[in-house]
Design a protein around this motif. Structure first.
Motif, mmCIF file in Angstrom:
data_model
loop_
_atom_site.group_PDB
_atom_site.id
_atom_site.type_symbol
_atom_site.label_atom_id
_atom_site.label_comp_id
_atom_site.label_asym_id
_atom_site.label_seq_id
_atom_site.Cartn_x
_atom_site.Cartn_y
_atom_site.Cartn_z
ATOM 1 N N ASN A 91 13.912 -2.193 -1.337
ATOM 2 C CA ASN A 91 12.622 -1.594 -1.009
ATOM 3 C C ASN A 91 12.120 -1.941 0.384
ATOM 4 O OD1 ASN A 91 12.334 -0.336 -3.559
ATOM 5 N ND2 ASN A 91 11.723 -2.295 -4.442
ATOM 6 N N SER A 92 12.940 -2.596 1.184
ATOM 7 C CA SER A 92 12.505 -3.008 2.523
ATOM 8 C C SER A 92 12.369 -1.818 3.450
ATOM 9 C CB SER A 92 13.501 -4.014 3.107
ATOM 10 O OG SER A 92 14.756 -3.408 3.334
ATOM 11 N N PRO A 93 11.562 -1.965 4.525
ATOM 12 C CA PRO A 93 11.425 -0.871 5.491
ATOM 13 C C PRO A 93 12.792 -0.441 6.017
ATOM 14 C CG PRO A 93 9.803 -2.572 5.912
ATOM 15 C CD PRO A 93 10.721 -3.111 4.858
ATOM 16 N N ASP A 94 12.986 0.863 6.102
ATOM 17 C CA ASP A 94 14.261 1.424 6.549
ATOM 18 C C ASP A 94 14.282 1.434 8.073
ATOM 19 O OD1 ASP A 94 16.659 2.682 6.775
ATOM 20 O OD2 ASP A 94 16.037 4.551 5.834
ATOM 21 N N VAL A 95 15.050 0.514 8.651
ATOM 22 C CA VAL A 95 15.147 0.381 10.101
ATOM 23 C C VAL A 95 16.505 0.909 10.530
ATOM 24 C CG1 VAL A 95 15.202 -1.263 12.011
ATOM 25 C CG2 VAL A 95 13.606 -1.615 10.112
ATOM 26 N N GLU A 126 5.432 -7.928 7.490
ATOM 27 C CA GLU A 126 4.419 -7.740 6.455
ATOM 28 C C GLU A 126 5.040 -7.552 5.082
ATOM 29 O OE1 GLU A 126 1.649 -4.712 7.660
ATOM 30 O OE2 GLU A 126 0.704 -6.079 9.093
ATOM 31 N N TYR A 127 6.159 -6.850 5.004
ATOM 32 C CA TYR A 127 6.809 -6.617 3.717
ATOM 33 C C TYR A 127 7.412 -7.899 3.159
ATOM 34 C CZ TYR A 127 10.103 -5.008 0.207
ATOM 35 O OH TYR A 127 10.805 -4.860 -0.965
ATOM 36 N N PHE A 128 8.178 -8.618 3.989
ATOM 37 C CA PHE A 128 8.886 -9.802 3.517
ATOM 38 C C PHE A 128 8.052 -11.083 3.580
ATOM 39 C CE2 PHE A 128 12.680 -7.232 4.778
ATOM 40 C CZ PHE A 128 13.332 -7.234 3.555
#
Length: 197
Positions: free
Chosen positions: A79-83, A99-101
């Protein structure tokens, strides 16, 4: 202890609940010569082929077994930001990952940054951080001394105590019979431009 990044490429990356994939690349800050992120090839268990994970999430690696354990679950990675690991990582994308992790923001030592809007919509096409570079994008860069060319860059040597890149592995030309020499990064000029020892 020092490690050749080429020998660490392909190392296993393991979450708290199972395998994530293997290291494909490393992203470093060209101002401090510090590794900031692992680019991990996740194989087929995610729709995207690679994820970017901060060095701050890595436990003490098993250098002998070439295994990197991270303080993350597979679900957190999913679910982490797709970079886009093929392009420069923007500061906004880094903020989204922080912010996510809940990772510490390494750049805050240089001053505060503006937060992104709340929610799960992360900006993906903002300008890249010009100081964050892929180690393998620099392969074959020319390395120059003050009085002429030394050779081309063949790799990086990592200091595992600090995650700093301590040396360039430079393949010399005919003038030194094509030998490899280690050039300390402490004496190099900053990017952009040719690497000058």
């Amino acid at each position: 202890m020092f490690h050749d990044l080429a020998t660490l490429t392909g190392s296993s990356v393991i979450a708290t609940d199972g395998d994530i994939g293997s290291i494909r690349n490393f992203l470093f800050d060209d101002q401090s010569w510090t590794l900031r992120y692992l680019v991990v090839d996740v194989g087929s268990w995610l729709a995207r082929r690679a994820v970017v994970l901060a060095i701050t999430a890595v436990e003490q690696p098993d250098w002998t077994q070439k295994t990197f354990h991270v303080r993350l679950t597979r679900e957190q990675v999913r679910n982490s930001p797709d970079v886009d690991s093929q392009k420069s990582v923007s500061r906004q994308q880094e903020i989204a990952m922080v912010e996510y992790f809940g990772w510490p923001a390494y750049w805050e030592e240089f001053g505060p940054v503006s937060p992104i809007p709340t929610g799960k919509e992360y900006p993906m096409h903002t300008k890249g951080d010009s100081h964050l570079r892929s180690v393998w994008d620099l392969a074959d860069y020319q390395v120059w001394a003050s009085d002429g060319a030394i050779g081309h860059m063949d790799g990086f040597i990592l200091d595992d105590a600090s995650w700093h890149l301590g040396y360039l592995d430079v393949k010399t030309g005919d003038w030194l019979h094509g030998r490899s020499v280690l050039v300390p990064l402490a004496g190099l000029s900053p990017f952009p431009g040719p690497i000058t020892a």
